[in-house]
Design an enzyme around this catalytic site. Structure first.
Site, PDB file in Angstrom:
ATOM      1  N   LYS A  75     -10.211  -8.390   7.672  1.00  8.97           N
ATOM      2  CA  LYS A  75     -10.862  -8.407   9.162  1.00  8.97           C
ATOM      3  C   LYS A  75     -10.534  -7.212   9.775  1.00  8.97           C
ATOM      4  O   LYS A  75      -9.665  -7.114   9.580  1.00  8.97           O
ATOM      5  CB  LYS A  75     -10.584 -10.579   9.380  1.00  8.97           C
ATOM      6  CG  LYS A  75      -8.496 -10.201   9.553  1.00  8.97           C
ATOM      7  CD  LYS A  75      -8.419 -10.691  11.070  1.00  8.97           C
ATOM      8  CE  LYS A  75      -6.982 -10.880  11.800  1.00  8.97           C
ATOM      9  NZ  LYS A  75      -6.434 -10.696  12.839  1.00  8.97           N
ATOM     10  N   HIS A  94       0.926  -0.952   0.243  1.00 12.21           N
ATOM     11  CA  HIS A  94      -0.061  -0.359  -0.097  1.00 12.21           C
ATOM     12  C   HIS A  94       0.410   1.495   0.178  1.00 12.21           C
ATOM     13  O   HIS A  94       0.460   2.320  -0.548  1.00 12.21           O
ATOM     14  CB  HIS A  94      -0.875  -0.187   0.888  1.00 12.21           C
ATOM     15  CG  HIS A  94      -2.626  -0.220   1.054  1.00 12.21           C
ATOM     16  ND1 HIS A  94      -2.145  -2.292   1.076  1.00 12.21           N
ATOM     17  CD2 HIS A  94      -3.452  -0.338   0.281  1.00 12.21           C
ATOM     18  CE1 HIS A  94      -3.225  -2.576   0.898  1.00 12.21           C
ATOM     19  NE2 HIS A  94      -4.252  -1.138   0.422  1.00 12.21           N
TER      20      HIS A  94
END
Lengths: 185, 278
Positions: A103, A38
């Site tokens: 999650k 990222h």
């Protein structure tokens, strides 16, 4: 709660049919990226460089798989905790990212971005990496190979089992911890 | 004096790293089965997937979780043992590197600033205790980052007592919510000093689910916390349900008159650890 059999890439129309709590079985192409990848993606955007994959309609899976043993496309590949990608996600949603898979909780900024840009957050079962790997039929590194488990991989998945955690309407599946029932305010 | 070859330690460690990552301890599997029977809906489905995942991992050799963790070792080395061919630490590091490579386990160790992966999961995190006798016991934990990130250490005031300890733990678990892969096991260290409390907490995680603390007074506190934490309704993977925690384990040690150190070490449901004796 509905069950959706979806294929990638995702369109706004499809995203808007998803409600938190719905089950999704996903078939098609998804891209893996976690912390280090990222950072690279955002650096690429800052530098005005193209991203290593088409972000419009794409799904990013927050995962760093274990090495593929002989005869398998990938090792175990369950989700990692998503909040660490919260600082990067809104910018990617603005560019057309339709879903992230992970999650754990998302920030208010990410939830707002999903409403604004019509996107969803999908949850896979953490700690079930061996099971989830059975739904991956192909995997290849497409960028940042030097990051090892954090490299960006293009995965081909078949009926990958997911739950809609946050939808594009502001709905959320996660429970609010009942501190009141535990005796606290 | 008993001589143990460093190579024998390395071989055992390599094997236990692979086994720990492929087979959950029986107490964890038994608890999953019991929870599966009790839960409903999405929570039940989580336990179904976890049981299937465990079966698949054992059959295929794929690790239970892609986060094969940093490898933590607690060593109890007899005072009458001499390790030949290397130090215990070197022997464990060598075995861990081999086990993670040969077992296709993920290497998760990196430089804290550059974030560059060390490439071999080294260094192993090794804690050695010298104990009487000529035994050599190794306990290995594969500890994932997601649950470790939700852990905390604090220095309470003595006046805060059990009430303060309990509140800190409950609020920590509530704040962590779905992030650490619940249902979790909560390891709690009470007492010692700033560095001792988290060691107590980590070691507490090794005690089997359902195995009571030898001190009935502590056992009562553990049960009280399990009951309170399970009222939070965070549930498996944050989807709500009866089980937010599988068990609470407390270790205590004397502390300074002025202090009440407290550490909360969160363990995800994939509680991977393994013990061997040489």
């Amino acid at each position: 709660m509905a069950t959706h059999n979806l294929t990638t890439p995702l369109t706004d129309e499809v995203v808007m049919t998803l409600k938190s709590g719905d089950m999704v079985f996903l078939t098609g192409t998804i891209y893996t990226a976690r912390d280090a990848a990222h950072k690279r993606l955002i650096e690429a955007l800052d530098a005005g460089s193209p991203l290593p994959f088409e972000i419009k309609g794409a799904l990013i899976y927050y995962v760093g798989p274990s090495p593929a043993p002989p005869g398998r496309p990938i090792g175990s590949c369950g989700p990692t905790t998503s909040y660490r990608m919260d600082t990067f996600a809104p910018r990617l949603h603005a560019l057309g990212l339709k879903a992230s898979i992970g999650k754990g909780k998302r920030s208010d900024e990410v939830k707002a971005a999903m409403q604004k840009y019509k996107a969803v957050y999908l949850g896979a079962t953490g700690g079930a990496g061996a099971l989830l790997s059975q739904c991956v039929t192909e995997a290849k590194v497409i960028a940042y190979e030097e990051l090892g488990p954090e490299a960006i991989r293009e995965l081909t998945v078949e009926k990958f089992p997911l739950l809609v955690i946050n939808d594009a309407y502001g709905g959320e599946l996660y429970t609010t911890p009942r501190l009141d029932l535990a005796g606290y305010e | 004096m008993r001589t143990i070859l460093a190579k024998d330690i390395s071989d055992k460690v390599a094997a236990m790293c692979m086994e720990a990552n492929r087979k959950l301890p029986e107490d964890v599997l038994d608890k999953f089965a019991a929870c599966h029977a009790e839960e409903e809906g999405a929570a039940k489905e989580v336990f179904r997937q976890l049981l299937e995942n465990a079966k698949l991992s054992e059959e295929t050799g794929l690790p239970l979780c892609q986060d094969c963790g940093l490898a933590i070792f607690f060593v109890e080395m007899g005072n009458d043992v001499h390790v030949e061919g290397g130090t215990p630490r070197q022997a464990i590091d060598e075995g861990m590197i081999r086990g993670y490579k040969d077992g296709y386990l993920r290497k998760s160790a990196c430089d804290p600033f550059t974030r560059k992966n060390t490439g071999d999961n080294a260094p192993a995190i090794v804690h050695v205790d010298i104990v009487p006798g000529d035994g050599f016991k190794i306990i290995m934990m594969a500890k994932g980052g997601g649950s470790e990130n939700m852990s905390r250490v604090t220095m309470l005031s003595p006046a805060q007592g059990w009430k303060g300890i309990k509140e800190f733990v409950v609020r920590r678990v509530a704040e962590a919510g779905p992030n650490p892969c619940p249902p979790t096991i909560i390891g709690i260290g009470i007492g010692g000093t700033f560095e001792v409390a988290p060691m107590l907490a980590k070691k507490a995680l090794i005690r089997a689910i359902g195995e009571p603390h030898p001190d009935p007074a502590i056992d009562k506190l553990e049960k009280e916390l399990v009951e309170t934490l399970n009222k939070l309704n965070i549930g498996p993977m944050g989807l709500g349900g009866k089980y937010t925690t599988l068990d609470v384990k407390i270790n205590v040690a004397p502390c300074h008159l002025a202090s009440l150190p407290l550490a909360v070490n969160v363990q995800c449901h994939s509680a991977r650890h393994k013990e061997v004796e040489l």
